[in-house]
Write an enzyme that holds these catalytic residues in place. Structure first.
Site, PDB file in Angstrom:
ATOM      1  N   HIS A  10      11.316   1.931   2.071  1.00  0.00           N
ATOM      2  CA  HIS A  10      10.307   1.951   3.127  1.00  0.00           C
ATOM      3  C   HIS A  10      10.459   3.239   3.936  1.00  0.00           C
ATOM      4  O   HIS A  10      11.470   3.922   3.844  1.00  0.00           O
ATOM      5  CB  HIS A  10      10.524   0.776   4.095  1.00  0.00           C
ATOM      6  N   CYS A 126       3.327   3.311   2.668  1.00  0.00           N
ATOM      7  CA  CYS A 126       4.777   3.246   2.776  1.00  0.00           C
ATOM      8  C   CYS A 126       5.431   3.175   1.394  1.00  0.00           C
ATOM      9  O   CYS A 126       5.029   2.317   0.605  1.00  0.00           O
ATOM     10  CB  CYS A 126       5.156   2.015   3.606  1.00  0.00           C
TER      11      CYS A 126
END
Length: 177
Positions: A10, A126
């Site tokens: 992430h 992301c």
């Protein structure tokens, strides 16, 4: 111990000048999202320092429907100076990602390495790039590990020492030197 088969990468969705810590992200997740803890198991800050979040034994909160069997790693960054998604991982962060992934694979066995944006039904930028394209050797090695560590620059080279972050005693915010 839960059965882990995937590492999800992430980004913090912060601009290059935003030097945040795992404590900042935890505050966002706990106060902002009303979660019980930070969603990630590890955070790699701008200096390449790995900060631990949730314990690995505890299910993370990184990808809805995919948390039971995964570990979540967040690098600080992911936006350019205009606020658009961009791969802002620096060399220290990349090195730490390699080291952490290798440690997880050595400990837990072969794992898939994916980006948050690779999860089923996820429509997010992301971590702001395609993990398979950006780290093909690391993705392959995580699934079929051997002793070669092809992604490391030199096997004998020690990682650079990084000074620990300093924090304000009053507000616990990171202090730049």
């Amino acid at each position: 111990m839960r059965k882990i088969n995937t590492i999800y990468l992430h980004c913090s969705a912060t601009r290059p000048d935003q030097d945040i810590s795992a404590a900042d992200i935890k505050r966002w997740h706990v106060k902002g999202n009303r979660w019980s803890d930070i969603g990630y198991h590890a955070v790699i800050d701008l200096a390449g320092t790995l900060e631990h979040g949730r314990p690995i034994a505890k299910q993370g909160a990184g990808v809805k429907g995919q948390n039971a069997n995964s570990v979540h790693v967040c690098y600080v960054g992911g936006l350019d100076s205009d606020g658009n998604p961009a791969n802002t991982m620096n060399a220290a962060q990349i090195r730490q990602l390699h080291i952490y992934c290798a440690a997880l694979v050595v400990t837990l066995g072969p794992l898939k390495l994916k980006g948050h944006n690779d999860a089923p039904g996820v429509i997010k930028a992301c971590p702001a790039f395609d993990v398979t394209t950006e780290f093909p050797e690391l993705v392959k090695w995580c699934q079929t590990p051997d002793e070669s560590f092809p992604f490391m620059e030199q096997k004998q080279r020690q990682p650079e020492a990084v000074e620990p972050a300093q924090h304000c005693r009053r507000c616990n915010r990171r202090v730049r030197r």
